[in-house]
Design an enzyme around this catalytic site. Structure first.
Site, PDB file in Angstrom:
ATOM      1  N   GLY A  92      47.488  47.806  38.714  1.00  0.00           N
ATOM      2  CA  GLY A  92      47.626  47.272  37.158  1.00  0.00           C
ATOM      3  C   GLY A  92      46.461  48.246  36.445  1.00  0.00           C
ATOM      4  O   GLY A  92      46.101  49.028  36.707  1.00  0.00           O
ATOM      5  N   SER A  99      30.301  47.715  25.834  1.00  0.00           N
ATOM      6  CA  SER A  99      28.715  47.881  26.253  1.00  0.00           C
ATOM      7  C   SER A  99      28.822  48.700  27.304  1.00  0.00           C
ATOM      8  O   SER A  99      27.770  49.579  27.719  1.00  0.00           O
ATOM      9  CB  SER A  99      27.955  46.759  26.237  1.00  0.00           C
ATOM     10  OG  SER A  99      28.537  45.781  27.056  1.00  0.00           O
ATOM     11  N   LYS A 117      56.335  48.899  36.482  1.00  0.00           N
ATOM     12  CA  LYS A 117      56.823  49.720  35.578  1.00  0.00           C
ATOM     13  C   LYS A 117      55.992  51.141  35.277  1.00  0.00           C
ATOM     14  O   LYS A 117      56.328  52.129  35.051  1.00  0.00           O
ATOM     15  CB  LYS A 117      57.006  49.354  34.146  1.00  0.00           C
ATOM     16  CG  LYS A 117      55.866  49.081  33.360  1.00  0.00           C
ATOM     17  CD  LYS A 117      56.229  48.629  31.913  1.00  0.00           C
ATOM     18  CE  LYS A 117      55.032  48.230  31.058  1.00  0.00           C
ATOM     19  NZ  LYS A 117      55.245  47.737  29.827  1.00  0.00           N
ATOM     20  N   HIS A 158      13.477  39.696  53.535  1.00  0.00           N
ATOM     21  CA  HIS A 158      12.126  40.029  52.728  1.00  0.00           C
ATOM     22  C   HIS A 158      12.051  41.791  52.904  1.00  0.00           C
ATOM     23  O   HIS A 158      12.066  41.899  54.203  1.00  0.00           O
ATOM     24  CB  HIS A 158      10.862  39.419  52.874  1.00  0.00           C
ATOM     25  CG  HIS A 158       9.817  39.988  52.040  1.00  0.00           C
ATOM     26  ND1 HIS A 158       9.536  39.749  50.816  1.00  0.00           N
ATOM     27  CD2 HIS A 158       8.960  40.755  52.358  1.00  0.00           C
ATOM     28  CE1 HIS A 158       8.724  40.372  50.403  1.00  0.00           C
ATOM     29  NE2 HIS A 158       8.028  40.986  51.489  1.00  0.00           N
ATOM     30  N   TYR A 178      32.024  43.502  26.721  1.00  0.00           N
ATOM     31  CA  TYR A 178      31.553  43.896  27.905  1.00  0.00           C
ATOM     32  C   TYR A 178      32.084  45.155  28.350  1.00  0.00           C
ATOM     33  O   TYR A 178      31.472  46.220  28.667  1.00  0.00           O
ATOM     34  CB  TYR A 178      31.824  42.888  29.255  1.00  0.00           C
ATOM     35  CG  TYR A 178      33.242  42.821  29.717  1.00  0.00           C
ATOM     36  CD1 TYR A 178      33.428  43.825  30.882  1.00  0.00           C
ATOM     37  CD2 TYR A 178      34.069  41.886  29.396  1.00  0.00           C
ATOM     38  CE1 TYR A 178      34.545  43.882  31.359  1.00  0.00           C
ATOM     39  CE2 TYR A 178      35.322  42.001  29.950  1.00  0.00           C
ATOM     40  CZ  TYR A 178      35.574  42.920  30.925  1.00  0.00           C
ATOM     41  OH  TYR A 178      36.847  42.920  31.427  1.00  0.00           O
TER      42      TYR A 178
HETATM   43  C1  LIG Z   1      38.050  49.141  30.564  1.00  0.00           C
HETATM   44  C2  LIG Z   1      38.181  47.820  31.403  1.00  0.00           C
HETATM   45  C3  LIG Z   1      37.077  47.370  32.353  1.00  0.00           C
HETATM   46  C4  LIG Z   1      37.643  46.153  33.071  1.00  0.00           C
HETATM   47  N1  LIG Z   1      36.369  45.796  33.914  1.00  0.00           N
HETATM   48  C5  LIG Z   1      36.695  44.509  34.716  1.00  0.00           C
HETATM   49  C6  LIG Z   1      35.738  44.368  35.769  1.00  0.00           C
HETATM   50  O1  LIG Z   1      34.644  44.766  35.903  1.00  0.00           O
HETATM   51  N2  LIG Z   1      35.935  43.133  36.271  1.00  0.00           N
HETATM   52  C7  LIG Z   1      37.240  42.221  36.270  1.00  0.00           C
HETATM   53  O2  LIG Z   1      37.142  41.356  36.802  1.00  0.00           O
HETATM   54  N3  LIG Z   1      38.001  42.591  35.214  1.00  0.00           N
HETATM   55  C8  LIG Z   1      37.839  43.717  34.461  1.00  0.00           C
HETATM   56  N4  LIG Z   1      38.944  44.076  33.614  1.00  0.00           N
HETATM   57  C9  LIG Z   1      39.953  43.192  33.262  1.00  0.00           C
HETATM   58  C10 LIG Z   1      41.172  43.124  34.389  1.00  0.00           C
HETATM   59  O3  LIG Z   1      41.377  44.586  34.348  1.00  0.00           O
HETATM   60  C11 LIG Z   1      42.217  42.560  34.139  1.00  0.00           C
HETATM   61  O4  LIG Z   1      41.584  41.136  34.024  1.00  0.00           O
HETATM   62  C12 LIG Z   1      43.190  42.477  35.310  1.00  0.00           C
HETATM   63  O5  LIG Z   1      43.669  43.860  35.315  1.00  0.00           O
HETATM   64  C13 LIG Z   1      44.365  41.599  35.110  1.00  0.00           C
HETATM   65  O6  LIG Z   1      45.293  41.564  36.089  1.00  0.00           O
HETATM   66  P1  LIG Z   1      46.872  41.214  35.786  1.00  0.00           P
HETATM   67  O7  LIG Z   1      47.400  41.232  37.158  1.00  0.00           O
HETATM   68  O8  LIG Z   1      46.682  39.818  35.184  1.00  0.00           O
HETATM   69  O9  LIG Z   1      47.426  42.206  34.806  1.00  0.00           O
HETATM   70  P2  LIG Z   1      47.392  43.814  34.691  1.00  0.00           P
HETATM   71  O10 LIG Z   1      46.117  44.559  35.674  1.00  0.00           O
HETATM   72  O11 LIG Z   1      47.199  44.267  33.154  1.00  0.00           O
HETATM   73  O12 LIG Z   1      48.655  44.195  35.460  1.00  0.00           O
HETATM   74  C14 LIG Z   1      49.881  44.009  34.883  1.00  0.00           C
HETATM   75  C15 LIG Z   1      50.922  44.932  35.279  1.00  0.00           C
HETATM   76  O13 LIG Z   1      52.301  44.575  35.024  1.00  0.00           O
HETATM   77  C16 LIG Z   1      52.978  45.641  34.395  1.00  0.00           C
HETATM   78  N5  LIG Z   1      53.929  45.071  33.791  1.00  0.00           N
HETATM   79  C17 LIG Z   1      54.095  44.743  32.665  1.00  0.00           C
HETATM   80  N6  LIG Z   1      55.090  44.442  32.169  1.00  0.00           N
HETATM   81  C18 LIG Z   1      56.063  44.847  33.100  1.00  0.00           C
HETATM   82  C19 LIG Z   1      57.399  44.727  32.767  1.00  0.00           C
HETATM   83  N7  LIG Z   1      58.182  44.366  32.015  1.00  0.00           N
HETATM   84  N8  LIG Z   1      57.890  45.219  34.046  1.00  0.00           N
HETATM   85  C20 LIG Z   1      57.283  45.868  35.156  1.00  0.00           C
HETATM   86  N9  LIG Z   1      56.115  45.899  35.105  1.00  0.00           N
HETATM   87  C21 LIG Z   1      55.453  45.403  34.043  1.00  0.00           C
HETATM   88  C22 LIG Z   1      51.948  46.446  34.076  1.00  0.00           C
HETATM   89  O14 LIG Z   1      52.317  48.033  34.072  1.00  0.00           O
HETATM   90  C23 LIG Z   1      50.627  46.265  35.049  1.00  0.00           C
HETATM   91  O15 LIG Z   1      50.582  47.264  35.899  1.00  0.00           O
HETATM   92  C24 LIG Z   1      38.680  45.328  32.864  1.00  0.00           C
HETATM   93  C25 LIG Z   1      39.488  45.607  31.928  1.00  0.00           C
HETATM   94  C26 LIG Z   1      39.623  46.957  30.905  1.00  0.00           C
HETATM   95  C27 LIG Z   1      40.361  47.272  30.271  1.00  0.00           C
END
Ligand SMILES: Cc1cc2nc3c(=O)[nH]c(=O)nc-3n(C[C@H](O)[C@H](O)[C@H](O)COP(=O)(O)OP(=O)(O)OC[C@H]3O[C@@H](n4cnc5c(N)ncnc54)[C@H](O)[C@@H]3O)c2cc1C
EC number: 1.8.1.4
Length: 473
Positions: A42, A195, A37, A452, A192
């Site tokens: 993500g 910070s 969407k 090294h 994390y």
């Molecule tokens: C500021 C920040 C920094 C981060 N830094 C790190 C890092 O350095 N390393 C790390 O490993 N993780 C990090 N994370 C965490 C990481 O972003 C998430 O763990 C990861 O994005 C999860 O992936 P996902 O596929 O589960 O979901 P998401 O990345 O949340 O993606 C879900 C997707 O589903 C879509 N969606 C939801 N509902 C619907 C629907 N009904 N219909 C269509 N589309 C939909 C959303 O638009 C989204 O694009 C960070 C998070 C934040 C907020």
């Protein structure tokens, strides 16, 4: 009644869990449709891991440019154009990566549907144009009947009482996309995310205060690691207030007044913006999951087996909506596992060697068991800790605070876990992840010749220590 289209493997969400599942499923010969969407890539690529690391990098460059006199380098009039920093992050980093995801999906012939998915039942969903919610009871939108479904809807920031997002009260998404550099910034929540952004905005020039509810920032890392990070954050000028309860915020239009209490004693601080990062909530409550038989835990996470299969046999779930660390690499792995499971492969999720990283300055990373966790499992453990101060490469980088710690079984030498705080910890931890994942022992590391001078040598040195033959300490 709208036309019903029949599809094979459908994925909701194109984040790390969803897009990787789509690619792997296509590689395994499935006909795949992905519905997104808002964000291709993500949270991670758009408003998470990737843009945050870009701003951290820009902050490091700026600080180093201003402060290199120790190397005999002095510069005049170093200036930051924050609008350019943001434009670089948005165009050269985020846009490049997110369009890359769409390209990869197309290359693998994954059908892409842009819109919001709502589930009707265990076999059918509807896709509506993304945007404001519409009335859905007239059968509008595109109706899809799926053979298999992978839920990968991710998570969103948690709002706390008294701090409604909007105006100058920001989530991590709001802060990452902010147009002006805050002169003063308050961050509620010193995990994390809080910070990392505190360090980054401080490097870029903001005056930062962190309010953390528990007695230690980044509470999921060990105290001996966090105390090094704390020292560095404070050296940058960041004020850290622990055991602080954030009570309320008043948005004055041109500034905010944030009130917090420590031991019942209230204090109000004025700042340009406040960012709240106290956790994330799984997106399991807003797209009709209740119309299916998919079971949730008390915390609103989807219950899955080791392949990611939910209580409904043709529906899988991956990423932040499932239990375990909310990290992108966990979501990647689960996406591959679920795609494999649907193709009849004998895949399973196994998190024994899953690293966690905090991209602070220095970086901090951990994998496997800590010493306390190993002891709680009644293991006899050996802790060997080698400081970066004894490593020539770290000294030549003028970046020698920190250590490598290996936790091994006293009797067998098997590496059970490791923690690294220091330069490039985020990259170095992968070596320890392999040790833990493959259940290798300290002798395996000690007998592996490390180049090294490199930052990897302390891992070998810690292994030498565990065997009782330390050299450089
Ligand atoms: C500021 C920040 C920094 C981060 N830094 C790190 C890092 O350095 N390393 C790390 O490993 N993780 C990090 N994370 C965490 C990481 O972003 C998430 O763990 C990861 O994005 C999860 O992936 P996902 O596929 O589960 O979901 P998401 O990345 O949340 O993606 C879900 C997707 O589903 C879509 N969606 C939801 N509902 C619907 C629907 N009904 N219909 C269509 N589309 C939909 C959303 O638009 C989204 O694009 C960070 C998070 C934040 C907020």
């Amino acid at each position: 009644m709208a036309n019903v289209e029949e599809k094979d493997t459908v994925i909701i969400g194109a984040g790390p869990g969803g897009y990787v599942a789509a690619i792997r499923a296509a590689e395994l010969g499935q006909k795949v449709t992905i519905i997104e969407k808002e964000y291709f890539g993500g949270v991670c690529l758009n408003v998470g891991c990737v843009p945050s690391k870009a701003l951290i990098q820009a902050g490091h460059r700026y600080r180093e440019a201003k402060d290199a006199t120790v190397y005999g380098i002095s510069t005049k009039d170093v200036e930051l154009d924050f609008a350019k920093t943001q434009a670089w992050k948005n165009k050269n980093v985020v846009e490049r990566m997110t369009s890359g995801v769409q390209m990869l999906l197309k290359k693998h012939k994954v059908e892409i549907i842009k819109g919001e998915a709502f589930l009707d039942n265990n076999e059918q969903l509807r896709v509506m144009p993304a945007g404001p919610r519409q009335f859905m009871d007239n059968g509008g939108g595109q109706t899809i009947k799926f053979k298999n479904l992978i839920l990968a809807t991710g998570s969103r920031p948690v709002e706390i009482k008294g701090f409604k997002f909007g105006g100058r009260v920001l989530s991590s998404t709001g802060l990452l996309n902010i147009e002006e550099l805050p002169k003063k910034l308050v961050i509620v929540g010193g995990g994390y995310i809080g910070s990392e952004l505190a360090g980054s905005f401080s490097d870029l020039g903001s005056e930062v205060t962190i309010l953390e509810g528990t007695d230690q920032i980044i509470p999921n890392f060990e105290r001996d690691m966090v105390s090094i990070i704390e020292k560095h954050l404070q050296k940058k000028g960041i004020k850290i207030v622990t055991s602080a309860m954030a009570k309320s915020v008043q948005d004055n239009g041109d500034s905010v007044d944030v009130t917090y209490a420590v031991d019942g004693q209230e204090t109000t601080i004025n700042a340009d913006y406040v960012m709240v990062s106290v956790g994330r909530r799984p997106n399991t409550d807003n797209f009709g999951l209740e119309m299916t038989d998919v079971e949730l835990t008390d915390r609103g996470l989807v219950k899955v087996d080791e392949q990611g299969r939910t209580s409904v046999k043709n529906i899988y779930a991956v990423g932040d909506i499932t239990a375990g660390p909310a990290l992108a690499h966990k979501a990647f792995f689960q996406g591959k596992t679920a795609a494999g499971a649907i193709s009849g492969k004998n895949t399973a999720n196994d998190y024994i060697g899953i690293p966690s990283v905090c991209f602070n300055d220095p970086e901090m990373a951990s994998v496997g068991l800590t010493a306390d966790e190993a002891k709680a499992q009644k293991r006899e453990v050996k802790i060997s800790k080698f400081p970066f101060a004894g490593n020539a490469r770290a000294v030549s980088l003028d970046n020698m605070d920190g250590f490598v710690k290996l936790i091994s079984d006293k009797n067998t030498g098997t590496v059970l876990g490791g923690q690294i705080v220091g330069p490039n910890a985020s990259d170095l931890i992968s070596e320890v992840s392999i040790l833990v994942n493959c259940q290798l022992n300290v002798e395996d590391v000690a007998l592996t010749i490390h180049p090294h001078p490199t930052l990897g040598e302390p891992i070998q040195e810690a292994a030498d220590m565990a065997m009782g033959f330390p050299t450089h300490i």
